[in-house]
Write a protein that holds these residues in place. Structure first.
Motif, PDB file in Angstrom:
ATOM      1  N   PRO A 469       0.797  -1.231   0.000  1.00  0.00           N
ATOM      2  CA  PRO A 469       0.000   0.000   0.000  1.00  0.00           C
ATOM      3  C   PRO A 469       0.830   1.282   0.000  1.00  0.00           C
ATOM      4  CG  PRO A 469       0.082  -0.926   2.205  1.00  0.00           C
ATOM      5  CD  PRO A 469       0.765  -1.918   1.306  1.00  0.00           C
ATOM      6  N   THR A 470       2.134   1.219   0.346  1.00  0.00           N
ATOM      7  CA  THR A 470       2.906   2.463   0.473  1.00  0.00           C
ATOM      8  C   THR A 470       3.570   2.909  -0.815  1.00  0.00           C
ATOM      9  OG1 THR A 470       4.936   1.299   1.152  1.00  0.00           O
ATOM     10  CG2 THR A 470       3.398   1.944   2.894  1.00  0.00           C
ATOM     11  N   ASN A 471       3.478   2.112  -1.896  1.00  0.00           N
ATOM     12  CA  ASN A 471       4.093   2.537  -3.155  1.00  0.00           C
ATOM     13  C   ASN A 471       3.521   3.877  -3.606  1.00  0.00           C
ATOM     14  OD1 ASN A 471       5.632   0.265  -3.202  1.00  0.00           O
ATOM     15  ND2 ASN A 471       4.685  -0.638  -5.009  1.00  0.00           N
ATOM     16  N   HIS A 472       4.390   4.830  -3.888  1.00  0.00           N
ATOM     17  CA  HIS A 472       4.037   6.173  -4.373  1.00  0.00           C
ATOM     18  C   HIS A 472       3.470   7.078  -3.282  1.00  0.00           C
ATOM     19  CE1 HIS A 472       4.807   4.592  -8.321  1.00  0.00           C
ATOM     20  NE2 HIS A 472       3.846   3.697  -8.193  1.00  0.00           N
ATOM     21  N   LEU A 473       3.404   6.603  -2.031  1.00  0.00           N
ATOM     22  CA  LEU A 473       2.942   7.485  -0.958  1.00  0.00           C
ATOM     23  C   LEU A 473       4.101   8.324  -0.436  1.00  0.00           C
ATOM     24  CD1 LEU A 473       0.575   5.322   1.298  1.00  0.00           C
ATOM     25  CD2 LEU A 473      -0.028   6.889  -0.546  1.00  0.00           C
ATOM     26  N   ASP A 474       3.799   9.568  -0.015  1.00  0.00           N
ATOM     27  CA  ASP A 474       4.813  10.376   0.630  1.00  0.00           C
ATOM     28  C   ASP A 474       4.837  10.058   2.126  1.00  0.00           C
ATOM     29  OD1 ASP A 474       2.537  11.614   1.660  1.00  0.00           O
ATOM     30  OD2 ASP A 474       2.592  13.222   0.183  1.00  0.00           O
ATOM     31  N   LEU A 475       5.773  10.673   2.850  1.00  0.00           N
ATOM     32  CA  LEU A 475       5.908  10.370   4.275  1.00  0.00           C
ATOM     33  C   LEU A 475       4.662  10.719   5.089  1.00  0.00           C
ATOM     34  CD1 LEU A 475       9.623  11.426   4.755  1.00  0.00           C
ATOM     35  CD2 LEU A 475       8.686   9.172   5.269  1.00  0.00           C
ATOM     36  N   PRO A 476       4.046  11.904   4.881  1.00  0.00           N
ATOM     37  CA  PRO A 476       2.818  12.182   5.636  1.00  0.00           C
ATOM     38  C   PRO A 476       1.710  11.168   5.345  1.00  0.00           C
ATOM     39  CG  PRO A 476       3.698  14.209   4.722  1.00  0.00           C
ATOM     40  CD  PRO A 476       4.473  13.093   4.108  1.00  0.00           C
ATOM     41  N   SER A 477       1.600  10.715   4.090  1.00  0.00           N
ATOM     42  CA  SER A 477       0.577   9.723   3.757  1.00  0.00           C
ATOM     43  C   SER A 477       0.874   8.380   4.421  1.00  0.00           C
ATOM     44  CB  SER A 477       0.490   9.539   2.237  1.00  0.00           C
ATOM     45  OG  SER A 477       0.134  10.753   1.608  1.00  0.00           O
ATOM     46  N   CYS A 478       2.163   8.027   4.510  1.00  0.00           N
ATOM     47  CA  CYS A 478       2.527   6.802   5.229  1.00  0.00           C
ATOM     48  C   CYS A 478       2.150   6.914   6.700  1.00  0.00           C
ATOM     49  CB  CYS A 478       4.026   6.539   5.090  1.00  0.00           C
ATOM     50  SG  CYS A 478       4.529   6.013   3.435  1.00  0.00           S
TER      51      CYS A 478
END
Length: 640
Positions: A469-478
């Motif tokens: 699920p973390t592919n292409h997410l930025d740090l705040p989204s993670c």
């Protein structure tokens, strides 16, 4: 090696960043971080010459070789995996091609073999002089480190999936050893083992390195500088991710204090203006102060967190204690006689968050498909518990969203929110205010992933399955995803290469490798560190590299130590609730009058009940001790 000064870039009326300066020197390893949409990829493209800034300059010396790994490769190249990676070595690769061509000519009838043999000898000598045979060994080592099997080296690149083609491109850059290496999310398509290997490789990188990543552990292990792109500007910090977090907080505190002092001074001046605005004797002073305020460069108070999550998930339908059970299960595909995994026996209990780890291709996704009923076992059994309702997030799910619809429409379609407000829930995933009404086609890749995740995790289900699920997410989204998993009251199966996310949310691991899957209660750090020995590690006796390695380990350790107490309390409470539910369930079974006509079952249930009571009491005592050691002011125990 590469210097950028005063870079600015806008799209229409929206300014991405302004006055960004950056210097990449040999031996410097810089992590570029920031929220989705702040312009990280745009900045990288400007640095490598694929885009132009509105203002500013980039100086690239003529003799400096720059290697760039984008997030999207586009059209696939021809040739085999080995040929593509070897081609990155330039002159040596061309000599290898000449040797292969001469070998074909020598095998063909009617050729002038004497001339071909002479040319072959010359080319072979030059190839050996340039280290060509050592280079072939290096290519094989890099491919092995990035997860390729020996047989994969001869496969055509066009047959590979996008993720594996990305690994080929990364391997080519590592073999080429450019003076400046620029990587955009290099760990997106890597498993934990390959990520750990890449860390070791990049820590000893002799040239300049600039990379974008959302993986905290990866940044901590590799970077000696962090540049944050936020609020239209870039701020540099010395150290890895742990130092970056501390230094950023200190900087924000200083900026906030300066903004507060400025606000007090502005208020004082405004009071003077209002008091004496209509007095002729003070007209000059009033006008002077008005001009001062007009020219004043106001200090913007920075936002400490781009996304502040507040989750109120609906209570999921109650599932049985055992949500998933595999008994000696074997599974594979019809077109392959060999099973992917075999002989797997394990059970996942209600309320657990279980991370599946292991190298790519070992069968993690196959195991998920078995659990979801998309694949039937060829031997053994695979069962979902009764009343188990599932929502699944797949790697490419974000790409399938309807681009013409608004985010709020995609999110709420078909979901019964009851008394909950759909916009409030979507806001917790970073789509607050007008962002909820943006068209999907206007969203970045990370924002689409976050929207798809929001929909998956808000379904009224009791089992959520997340595949990378973390592919292409930025740090705040993670961070949002981490908070959501912590708050979610149901059961979670999680496939991810993000070790921080695993460490922060999981309470058990399933290690998938070597044709089987093994259950591990808790999160064993050794299983998140990659293989025990890795090709390309720092050479022994290299004190600087060892110091950097120890520093990275220390950063990771300090970060883990800061997170452990509260996480441990959460996990102990969850384990206690599971054990207490087991006690209640066994007690209910012991209350069945018909049971006592079967003495053997009575003895077995009684023993199980006593063991469950003892386990629940032990977990409750541990929970209370953990709360007391943390200094919890309430001291409230879980409701009995």
């Amino acid at each position: 090696m590469l210097t950028a000064s005063g870079l600015s870039k806008s799209f229409g009326i929206r300014r991405l960043f302004a006055d960004v300066s950056l210097q990449l020197a040999a031996g410097r390893r810089v992590a570029l971080v920031g929220s989705n949409g702040t312009g990280k990829t745009t900045l990288l493209e400007i640095l490598v010459g694929l885009g132009e800034p509105d203002e500013g300059t980039v100086i690239r010396p003529r003799d400096t070789e720059i290697g760039y790994l984008p997030q999207d490769l586009g059209t696939s190249s021809d040739g085999t995996v080995f040929e593509q990676v070897l081609a990155g070595a330039g002159p040596v690769a061309r000599l290898a091609g000449q040797l292969a061509d001469l070998e074909r000519r020598l095998a063909a009838p009617g050729e002038d073999h004497d001339a071909a043999v002479a040319r072959y000898g010359e080319a072979q000598a030059r190839f050996e002089q340039l280290g060509g045979y050592a280079l072939e060994s290096e290519v094989n080592k890099v491919l092995a480190g990035l997860g390729f099997a020996p047989s994969d080296a001869r496969r055509p690149v066009r047959e590979l999936s996008g993720g594996w083609r990305m690994r080929v491109a990364l391997a080519r850059l590592l073999v080429a050893r450019p003076d400046v290496l620029i990587l955009d999310e290099p760990t997106n398509h890597l498993d934990i083992d390959s990520t750990a290997w890449l860390e070791q490789r990049l820590v000893t990188w002799p040239g300049a390195l600039l990379f974008v990543s959302h993986d905290r552990d990866f940044i901590d292990a590799v970077a000696d500088r962090v540049v944050e792109l936020a609020a239209g500007t870039a701020t540099a910090y010395v150290g890895g991710f742990a130092e970056f977090v501390v230094a950023r907080e200190e900087r924000l505190a200083r900026v906030e204090a300066a903004a507060t002092r400025q606000a007090r001074e502005v208020a004082r001046v405004e009071r003077f203006i209002e008091r004496f605005r209509y007095k002729a004797t003070k007209a000059r002073q009033v006008q002077s102060r008005i001009k001062t305020l007009e020219k004043l460069d106001r200090i913007a108070t920075p936002t400490r967190s781009d996304l502040v999550a507040r989750f109120a998930f609906a209570e999921p339908p109650r599932s049985p204690r055992v949500v998933i059970e595999l008994t000696d299960a074997t599974v594979g595909y019809d077109d392959d006689p060999e099973p992917v995994i075999s002989g797997v026996s394990l059970a996942v209990e209600r309320g657990r968050t279980v991370a599946l780890v292991g190298p790519n291709g070992a069968g993690k996704t196959t195991l998920l498909r078995l659990v979801l009923g998309e694949l039937a076992p060829s031997a053994g059994q695979a069962h979902l518990g009764t009343n188990v309702k599932v929502a699944a997030f797949e790697q490419h799910q974000a790409d399938e969203l309807d681009e013409s619809r608004r985010a709020i429409e995609v999110f709420s379609d078909g979901i019964d929110f009851g008394k909950r407000n759909a916009r409030s829930i979507l806001g917790a995933f970073g789509f607050g205010g007008d962002a909820a009404d943006r068209r999907v086609g206007e969203l970045s890749g990370g924002e689409r992933t976050r929207l798809a995740l929001a929909r998956t995790m808000t379904e009224p289900v009791n089992l959520i399955v997340l595949d990378e699920p973390t592919n292409h997410l930025d740090l705040p989204s993670c961070d949002v995803l981490e908070d959501a998993l912590t708050a979610y009251p149901g059961t979670v199966l999680l496939v991810t290469h993000d070790r921080h996310l695993i460490r922060s949310t999981a309470d058990a691991l399933i290690d998938v490798r070597d044709g089987t899957a093994t259950w591990h209660l808790g999160v064993d750090e050794s299983r998140l560190a990659g293989p025990p020995t890795s090709v390309g590690a720092a050479p022994p006796g290299n004190r600087a590299d060892n110091t950097r390695s120890e520093k990275a380990k220390g950063n990771a350790r300090r970060r883990r130590e800061a997170e452990i107490p509260q996480r441990r309390i959460t996990r102990l409470e969850r384990d206690w609730e599971i054990a207490d539910a087991e006690v209640a369930e066994l007690l209910q079974q012991l209350g069945d009058p018909e049971l006592y006509s079967r003495p053997e079952e009575v003895r077995a249930l009684t023993a199980a009940h006593e063991a469950a009571v003892e386990r629940a009491a032990t977990l409750l005592a541990r929970w209370e001790a953990a709360v007391e050691s943390l200094g919890d002011p309430t001291g409230d125990a879980p409701a009995v």
